[in-house]
Design an enzyme around this catalytic site. Structure first.
Site, PDB file in Angstrom:
ATOM      1  N   LYS A  71     -25.699  21.839  62.488  1.00  0.00           N
ATOM      2  CA  LYS A  71     -25.082  23.151  62.257  1.00  0.00           C
ATOM      3  C   LYS A  71     -23.718  23.076  61.579  1.00  0.00           C
ATOM      4  CE  LYS A  71     -27.573  25.536  65.915  1.00  0.00           C
ATOM      5  NZ  LYS A  71     -27.503  26.485  67.042  1.00  0.00           N
ATOM      6  N   GLU A  83     -19.122  35.398  55.989  1.00  0.00           N
ATOM      7  CA  GLU A  83     -17.850  35.560  56.698  1.00  0.00           C
ATOM      8  C   GLU A  83     -17.868  34.972  58.105  1.00  0.00           C
ATOM      9  OE1 GLU A  83     -14.641  39.075  57.885  1.00  0.00           O
ATOM     10  OE2 GLU A  83     -16.640  39.603  57.158  1.00  0.00           O
ATOM     11  N   ASP A 107     -26.496  32.843  65.478  1.00  0.00           N
ATOM     12  CA  ASP A 107     -26.539  32.422  66.880  1.00  0.00           C
ATOM     13  C   ASP A 107     -25.748  33.357  67.788  1.00  0.00           C
ATOM     14  OD1 ASP A 107     -28.229  30.227  67.019  1.00  0.00           O
ATOM     15  OD2 ASP A 107     -26.653  28.791  66.543  1.00  0.00           O
ATOM     16  N   GLY A 130     -19.578  23.976  76.731  1.00  0.00           N
ATOM     17  CA  GLY A 130     -19.952  23.464  75.423  1.00  0.00           C
ATOM     18  C   GLY A 130     -18.948  23.862  74.360  1.00  0.00           C
ATOM     19  N   ALA A 131     -18.900  23.084  73.281  1.00  0.00           N
ATOM     20  CA  ALA A 131     -17.976  23.383  72.181  1.00  0.00           C
ATOM     21  C   ALA A 131     -18.578  22.980  70.837  1.00  0.00           C
ATOM     22  CB  ALA A 131     -16.638  22.689  72.403  1.00  0.00           C
ATOM     23  N   GLY A 225     -28.313  29.166  76.819  1.00  0.00           N
ATOM     24  CA  GLY A 225     -28.786  29.207  75.441  1.00  0.00           C
ATOM     25  C   GLY A 225     -30.075  28.452  75.214  1.00  0.00           C
ATOM     26  N   GLY A 248     -32.414  31.616  77.119  1.00  0.00           N
ATOM     27  CA  GLY A 248     -32.281  31.395  75.689  1.00  0.00           C
ATOM     28  C   GLY A 248     -33.354  32.037  74.837  1.00  0.00           C
ATOM     29  N   GLN A 255     -31.701  36.158  67.228  1.00  0.00           N
ATOM     30  CA  GLN A 255     -31.155  35.483  66.051  1.00  0.00           C
ATOM     31  C   GLN A 255     -32.242  35.273  64.991  1.00  0.00           C
ATOM     32  OE1 GLN A 255     -31.604  32.211  64.785  1.00  0.00           O
ATOM     33  NE2 GLN A 255     -32.900  31.357  66.379  1.00  0.00           N
TER      34      GLN A 255
END
Length: 296
Positions: A71, A83, A107, A130-131, A225, A248, A255
């Site tokens: 990603k 954007e 997402d 999470g990050a 998720g 999720g 999405q």
């Protein structure tokens, strides 16, 4: 009268790709609208990503999804970004616009759509585990939707601090990083708990977040998720605590519907997509397994 035997192509680049049912729901939505489109699920290793993107462009694909672990890394192979993808710094949907590959991110928008039927997001406090790419998308879109504060809990300090700064600098929401060096205790004033890590993803379905389950309160909405399995250990635990849960699958469908519109210019049937997923995952009633949400 000549016949057209050339299908329009879309798909997904990920590794692992085995557990991804996106193609099933997307092709069902294509058929429902009478579109001769295909969705091809591809296992792409990180070292092959550049060639895969070039191949999709050469074959005039209309677009593709990117999942773990592409990603963020896919950005360097694209012509431009939308954007939200530019703010988030991650892409999950690529759109071929007149031969140029444009990175978008659905997402976070998909997650917000899936959770807002269970929780009015304005001024709420969020704990997010999470990050990575998906976490960045979810955090930014939640902040834009009006949450008051997001606590980023992550093993990697640098990525966690980077995401909290991204939210604080680009939105009106407050954000801070909490180190995840031991069993995490969720603050009692938390309204929404979200897992956007891969912990619990098939085939490691018994993996659990390192959190103090006693800190999960019935007043909290708990979201995961992960879509395979539909009920992770986190969701199962939250249900025993009396929480409203969102899995999720809701994020996946929403999405996917946004990506569908990017590619085709048409609005798909959410019900058709839900039914295709229920058949693919052997779920008799998606609503009972939190495709949208399960109210307490």
């Amino acid at each position: 009268m000549s016949k057209n035997f050339l299908s329009e192509l879309t798909g997904s680049f990920a590794t692992p790709a085995l557990e991804n049912p996106t193609g099933v729901m997307m092709e069902a939505a294509y058929r429902d609208l009478g579109l001769d489109w295909r969705y091809i699920n591809c296992e792409i290793q990180p070292n092959d990503l550049a060639n895969a993107v070039l191949g999709a462009k050469a074959m005039n694909w209309c677009g593709f999804n990117c999942s773990i672990p592409h990603k963020v890394s896919v950005i360097s192979h694209l012509d431009d970004l939308g954007e939200s993808a530019r703010i988030i710094g991650a892409v999950n949907t690529v759109v071929n616009r007149d031969g140029k590959l444009i990175g978008e991110n659905t997402d976070g928008r998909g997650f917000v759509e899936s959770v807002k039927s269970s929780l009015e997001l304005t001024k709420k406090r969020v704990v997010l585990f999470g990050a990575g790419g998906a976490a960045r998308a979810v955090a930014v879109e939640l902040a834009l939707a009006g949450v008051a504060h997001i606590t980023i809990v992550n093993r990697n300090q640098e990525r966690g601090e980077e995401l909290s700064k991204l939210v604080a600098d680009n939105t009106s929401a407050g954000a801070e990083y909490h180190a995840w060096t031991k069993q995490y205790q969720i603050p009692a004033d938390t309204d929404l708990v979200i897992n956007v890590t891969s912990i619990g993803l098939y085939p490691n379905v018994d993996a659990e977040l390192d959190i103090d389950t006693d800190s999960i309160k019935s007043s909290m909405v708990v979201a995961d998720g992960i879509f395979n399995p539909p009920e992770t250990r986190l969701i199962q635990t939250a249900k025993t605590k009396g929480c409203t849960t969102v899995n999720g699958l809701g994020m996946l469908v929403q999405q996917g519907a946004i990506a569908f519109e990017y590619w085709t210019g048409k609005t798909p049937s959410i019900e058709v997509m839900k039914t295709a997923l229920s058949d693919a995952l052997d779920i008799t009633d998606l609503d009972s397994t939190d495709l949208e949400s399960t109210e307490k």
